[in-house]
Design a protein around this motif. Structure first.
Motif: not given
Length: 134
Positions: A13-22
């Motif tokens: 899967f791929a999750l947009a980096a902008e959704s991730i805090l850390e």
């Protein structure tokens, strides 16, 4: 656009980096009594306790394998902007730079096909109330 590549079971899967805090190592978790199996526990993150969901337990009905590449992805709660949530996923080691239009619904990834996933779609509708954090 930048995406985090990870696995849930055998699927990529791929999750947009902008959704991730850390992204943090898989730390010891405090178990939450009477929580569903997918709620792996809670941990202290920057002075607050954050509930953690095991994405493998949620989707493939087994706990994520405890490996160096298994990590906790810290994100804002998709149903409560003030809340945080941790997501345990496997093989959290690579970032992908892809055009979102490439996902139809899959895009080529480093280990085969990758499906884009939105944060709100990773959690079932019944879990938000159980994992609310402040």
């Amino acid at each position: 656009m930048l995406f985090l590549h990870f696995r849930i079971g055998d699927d990529c899967f791929a999750l947009a980096a902008e959704s991730i805090l850390e992204i943090v190592p898989l730390v010891p978790l405090k178990k939450v009594r009477q929580a569903p199996d997918a709620v792996a526990g809670s941990f202290e993150y920057r002075g607050r306790y954050v509930p953690v969901i095991d994405l493998c337990a949620l989707d493939v009905h087994r706990s994520a394998r405890r490996r160096m590449s298994t990590r906790i992805i810290v994100v804002r709660h998709p149903h409560d902007e003030a809340g945080l949530i941790g997501l345990i996923a496997e093989n959290v080691t690579e970032m992908l730079r892809l055009d979102p239009a490439q996902f139809a619904p899959f895009a080529p990834g480093p280990h085969g096909l990758v499906q884009r996933v939105e944060l709100k779609d990773l959690l079932p509708a019944a879990l938000p109330a159980l994992v609310a954090s402040r």
